[in-house]
Design a protein around this motif. Structure first.
Motif, PDB file in Angstrom:
ATOM      1  N   TYR A 576      35.758  16.143 -28.508  1.00 43.94           N
ATOM      2  CA  TYR A 576      34.572  16.935 -28.854  1.00 43.94           C
ATOM      3  C   TYR A 576      34.565  17.361 -30.322  1.00 43.94           C
ATOM      4  CZ  TYR A 576      33.646  16.773 -23.910  1.00 43.94           C
ATOM      5  OH  TYR A 576      33.388  16.310 -22.644  1.00 43.94           O
ATOM      6  N   LEU A 598      29.907  22.707 -29.705  1.00 42.70           N
ATOM      7  CA  LEU A 598      29.216  23.123 -28.482  1.00 42.70           C
ATOM      8  C   LEU A 598      28.082  22.165 -28.126  1.00 42.70           C
ATOM      9  CD1 LEU A 598      28.949  27.017 -28.762  1.00 42.70           C
ATOM     10  CD2 LEU A 598      30.444  25.669 -27.285  1.00 42.70           C
ATOM     11  N   LEU A 601      29.580  19.277 -26.436  1.00 39.60           N
ATOM     12  CA  LEU A 601      29.962  19.651 -25.078  1.00 39.60           C
ATOM     13  C   LEU A 601      28.729  19.741 -24.177  1.00 39.60           C
ATOM     14  CD1 LEU A 601      32.317  20.494 -23.261  1.00 39.60           C
ATOM     15  CD2 LEU A 601      31.933  22.867 -23.978  1.00 39.60           C
ATOM     16  N   PRO A 815      34.033  18.200 -17.797  1.00 41.58           N
ATOM     17  CA  PRO A 815      33.227  18.874 -18.824  1.00 41.58           C
ATOM     18  C   PRO A 815      31.832  19.287 -18.374  1.00 41.58           C
ATOM     19  CG  PRO A 815      34.235  16.856 -19.687  1.00 41.58           C
ATOM     20  CD  PRO A 815      34.401  16.827 -18.207  1.00 41.58           C
ATOM     21  N   PRO A 818      31.552  23.396 -18.128  1.00 48.26           N
ATOM     22  CA  PRO A 818      31.489  23.975 -19.479  1.00 48.26           C
ATOM     23  C   PRO A 818      30.319  23.463 -20.292  1.00 48.26           C
ATOM     24  CG  PRO A 818      33.623  22.881 -19.090  1.00 48.26           C
ATOM     25  CD  PRO A 818      32.828  22.717 -17.864  1.00 48.26           C
ATOM     26  N   TRP A 820      27.371  22.753 -19.092  1.00 49.68           N
ATOM     27  CA  TRP A 820      26.206  23.529 -18.672  1.00 49.68           C
ATOM     28  C   TRP A 820      26.213  24.907 -19.333  1.00 49.68           C
ATOM     29  CZ3 TRP A 820      26.212  28.047 -15.585  1.00 49.68           C
ATOM     30  CH2 TRP A 820      24.939  28.497 -15.230  1.00 49.68           C
ATOM     31  N   GLY A 821      27.411  25.534 -19.407  1.00 50.07           N
ATOM     32  CA  GLY A 821      27.501  26.819 -20.078  1.00 50.07           C
ATOM     33  C   GLY A 821      27.123  26.720 -21.549  1.00 50.07           C
ATOM     34  N   ALA A 822      27.597  25.655 -22.226  1.00 50.22           N
ATOM     35  CA  ALA A 822      27.243  25.459 -23.636  1.00 50.22           C
ATOM     36  C   ALA A 822      25.754  25.202 -23.789  1.00 50.22           C
ATOM     37  CB  ALA A 822      28.052  24.296 -24.207  1.00 50.22           C
ATOM     38  N   TYR A 825      23.945  28.495 -23.372  1.00 51.99           N
ATOM     39  CA  TYR A 825      24.185  29.358 -24.536  1.00 51.99           C
ATOM     40  C   TYR A 825      23.365  28.889 -25.738  1.00 51.99           C
ATOM     41  CZ  TYR A 825      26.655  31.256 -28.583  1.00 51.99           C
ATOM     42  OH  TYR A 825      26.958  31.874 -29.773  1.00 51.99           O
TER      43      TYR A 825
END
Length: 832
Positions: A576, A598, A601, A815, A818, A820-822, A825
């Motif tokens: 990444y 990010l 990701l 991945p 994470p 989805w979280g990135a 965000y």
């Protein structure tokens, strides 16, 4: 056979005696089709299928619950009086067939045989299908699987053969508006269902599925064959006017789209005093015509058109925060009442609008609203030179009165403003309006009208004429609502051609009221990207669960060397930052390393629903634009990084393929290098054949021209900066190294071992196949090519499969969360 106008009029007169008095009046309208395909039937067919699927899924996952319900019903009916149950059984046995037969006879007496024929066809299909399912399909399932899982027990019938055809018949024959027949038919069906429950030969799940199946067959037959055209002809509409005391002298049909309400211009005879003959609303104002007539504009609401545009209305209702409860689907009666109430309220508020003279139902399938006709043109048809400031100011005066009465029009487009022959505006198309509207609805109307007029006369004139009537503060309240989502569908389509229009309207308002700048109001309940996220997670679960289910996980965990798995995880994580450096190296502007990582990701989540190459390009381009890079350079930068990556990928593939072939020149096995050669030859043949087609050749040439026109200059800029060149090309190489190390560690985790050059060739080959595959993230194509290449290279099939599974777990599936979280965000920070 096509009916003549006289035949249609005669038939309408027979079916509606009220038309006899107006049979001599000629109605100029196109021939009515005998059958129509109604969108409502398609919607109800789909809804019935969804209901059937929901029953199957629900009972499959809740077998104990459904069996408990069945037991409770059986125990409850055991305490009921036997005489009452016997009476219900007797009534249902006779009535479940007698009521449909009686209704069919009644329709035949009214010469409505087509309706009965379609209903009989639906009943026949339903009977054949239920017999087929009960007698062949379900017993053929091994161990009675369908019977036990779906219907709740082997002692019950999967489908109720007696009532499924009746439900299909009642659905297809159409009893809408005939309350007594509807009540009698469904009462008999309900009694028959109760009989099945008490006799324990039908379960709750079976009866529910029977209902949905019968409804699906009925609506499906209606849509496939076409329902009889129940829209009353013009003669019936004139007959309804005659019963209201309005004596039509002539009539003509006004052209309108197929999914819009019908409209007639009707000349009504006038008495010598100037009032409509025998009309109670004689004081209605209408233009006096030389022929001594009073003209009406009659809108006809047909029942079968009530669902027109239903998907769009449902979407708007679910997505837009309008602040008012609304119904996406209204009954014919409610639509008539809604428009009538809105028309009376608008007239009472002093807004200039055609007066509603009369309303009436036309049989059971339509209703009419008769307005005093105002000759004129819609605003969309008025030439630009006639759109004077005086006319625009008058439009805003009418709008101010509408707002003062707290009436929301909800559709202030160009066709909702009628300019009469004297140049005065009238508000029309009131069917979507709301009384007692809240502040949000009123401000939405203001934003809509500002945009409508700005599309015709420009933002400056629209705002200037509005401010002279409404004032600067009122206009300032519309600034946060000047969003595309707040506008009507036609206006949004027009705004797409002038993407800066809403911004220019805001600027004009802010010049008048500089302190009114405010952030846009959140009008969307959810964004399309929210649905995208849900679909992506669902697709991921659907794909990953079967893959994991086919693997012997206990054996996998017991035999794996998880130290090598940790090495693979670290190598996968290193890809990444490498991907971030790859992008940053081809962008002259300064980017945040953390945020760029990010984005890479987040791409691991987005690629669940699209090919990996497509998602990476789209997401990085969006990120660069949000970071301040202009659209053209952003596309060129991403294109340059992709082009550099492709060139390095090919060079590495050739180099490692040569090294692998040299190290294995003594072996007789098929080496990966030979596989690469075969793949390249195959690609060359396919490309040659494709380029032989002129259209494909022109498309490829155009794409290459576009790429080199922007990408190559970007590459030249990078080559002139040693730091950027090192970052971009270094990130590209490190990205490949990270994946190769991860694959090698995955192989070693299960006791396998290959030369590192062979591992590199295997990865590069599989990655090329995955990038070309149209599946999300190369699913299927990458796994198959990796497993095949590793097996050809000498690994046992079991080791190769386990290594591929671990590699994809580390690089593709882990991945996702994470990512989805990135993704979430970055959306919140408006970075993508």
């Amino acid at each position: 056979m096509t009916q003549t106008h006289d035949e249609r009029t005669e038939r309408a007169t027979r079916s509606d005696p009220g038309t006899a008095a107006t049979a001599a009046v000629t109605v100029d309208e196109p021939a009515r089709p005998n059958r129509v395909r109604r969108s409502s039937d398609a919607f109800r067919f789909a809804a019935s299928l969804l209901g059937l699927a929901a029953v199957i899924l629900l009972v499959s996952f809740a077998q104990q619950t459904t069996r408990g319900i069945q037991t409770d019903i059986t125990e409850g009916t055991a305490h009921a009086p036997h005489a009452l149950l016997a009476l219900a059984t007797l009534a249902s046995s006779f009535g479940v067939l007698a009521v449909p037969v009686a209704f069919a006879v009644e329709r035949l007496l009214h010469r409505d045989g087509q309706r009965v024929a379609v209903a009989l066809l639906a009943a026949t299909i339903a009977f054949a299908l239920t017999v087929l399912l009960d007698g062949w399909e379900i017993p053929a399932a091994p161990g009675g699987v369908l019977d036990s899982l779906i219907w709740g027990g082997t002692g019950t019938a999967p489908l109720h053969t007696d009532i499924t055809p009746v439900i299909a018949f009642v659905t297809a024959v159409g009893m809408a508006g005939r309350t007594r027949w509807q009540t009698a038919a469904w009462l008999m069906i309900g009694l028959a269902a109760l009989t099945g429950l008490t006799a324990a030969y039908a379960s709750v799940a079976a009866l529910t599925a029977t209902y949905f199946l019968g409804r699906a067959i009925g609506h499906g037959t209606l849509y496939a064959v076409g329902a009889p055209n129940t829209r009353p002809p013009g003669a019936a509409v004139l007959g309804a006017l005659e019963r209201l005391g309005l004596r039509p002298a002539r009539a003509e049909r006004v052209p309108a789209p197929a999914d819009e309400p019908r409209c007639y211009l009707v000349g009504v005879a006038r008495d010598p005093d100037g009032s409509p003959a025998d009309a109670s609303p004689a004081d209605a104002t209408g233009p006096a015509l030389p022929c001594g007539e009073w003209q009406l504009r009659v809108h006809v609401l047909d029942r079968d058109l009530q669902t027109a545009g239903l998907p769009y209305r449902l979407w708007r209702l679910a997505r837009l925060r309008s602040g008012a409860p609304r119904r996406a689907l209204r009954s014919l009666r409610r639509s008539l009442e809604q428009e009538s109430l809105m028309s009376y309220a608008v007239t009472a508020s002093g807004v200039r609008t055609p007066r509603l003279v009369a309303t009436a139902e036309v049989g059971t399938e339509a209703a009419l609203l008769a307005y005093a006709h105002v000759p004129g043109r819609r605003l969309d048809d008025v030439p630009d030179e006639e759109l004077t400031d005086a006319l625009l100011t008058d439009v805003w005066r009418q709008f101010r009165r509408l707002q003062a009465a707290r009436l929301a029009h909800r559709r202030l487009e160009g066709d909702a403003i009628l300019v009469d022959d004297e140049g005065r505006p009238h508000l029309v198309e009131l069917g979507a309006g709301e009384i007692a509207a809240g502040d949000l609805l009123l401000r939405l109307d203001l934003a809509q009208l500002l945009t409508t007029l700005a599309l015709r006369v420009g933002p400056e004139r629209a705002v200037r004429t509005a401010s002279g009537v409404l004032g600067e503060k009122a206009l300032a309240s519309a600034v946060p609502l000047l969003q595309r989502v707040a506008l009507s569908r036609g206006t949004r389509s027009a705004v797409r051609h002038d993407k800066e229009l809403l911004t220019r309207i805001r600027e004009q308002i802010l010049r008048l009221e500089p302190e009114s700048e405010a952030p846009p109001i959140r009008l969307e309940r959810f964004r399309p990207r929210t649905i995208f996220s849900i679909v992506a997670l669902t697709a991921a679960a659907y794909i990953v669960v079967p893959q994991l289910g086919s693997v012997d996980l206990p054996h996998l965990l017991a035999t794996a060397n998880w130290w090598w798995a940790l090495v693979g995880l670290a190598a996968a994580a290193a890809t990444y930052p490498a991907a971030a450096w790859m992008v940053m190296g081809f962008v002259p502007e300064r980017l945040s390393l953390w945020r760029t990582v990010l984005v890479q990701l987040a791409a691991s989540f987005v690629k669940l629903v699209a090919p990996a190459a497509v998602t990476g390009v789209a997401l990085n381009t969006r990120y660069l634009q949000r970071s301040g890079v202009r659209p053209g350079p952003a596309v060129a930068s991403v294109g340059a990084s992709q082009l550099a990556g492709m060139v390095i990928h090919i060079l590495l593939l050739i180099m490692f393929g040569f090294l692998t072939g040299s190290a294995a020149n003594a072996t007789r096995d098929l080496a990966p290098s030979r596989t690469v050669v075969i793949a390249l030859l195959a690609l060359a043949v396919v490309a040659s054949v494709a380029l032989a087609v002129p259209r494909v050749r022109r498309l490829v040439a155009g794409r290459l021209r576009d790429m080199f026109s922007g990408v190559v200059p970007r590459l030249v800029d990078v080559l002139q900066s040693p730091g950027k060149m090192l970052t971009g090309f270094g990130g590209t190489i490190l990205l490949t190294v990270g994946f190769v190390v991860c694959l090698d560690a995955s192989i070693r985790a299960f006791g396998g071992e290959l030369p590192w050059t062979a591992v590199a060739v295997v990865f590069l080959t599989a990655n090329a196949v995955g990038s070309a595959a149209p599946t999300p993230g190369g699913l299927g194509a990458v796994e198959a090519s990796l497993a095949l290449a590793l097996t050809i290279s000498g690994l046992p099939a079991e080791t190769a499969a386990s290594a591929v599974l671990l590699f994809r777990l580390l690089t593709f599936w882990l991945p996702v969360l994470p990512g989805w979280g990135a993704f979430t965000y970055l959306q919140r920070k408006k970075a993508i």
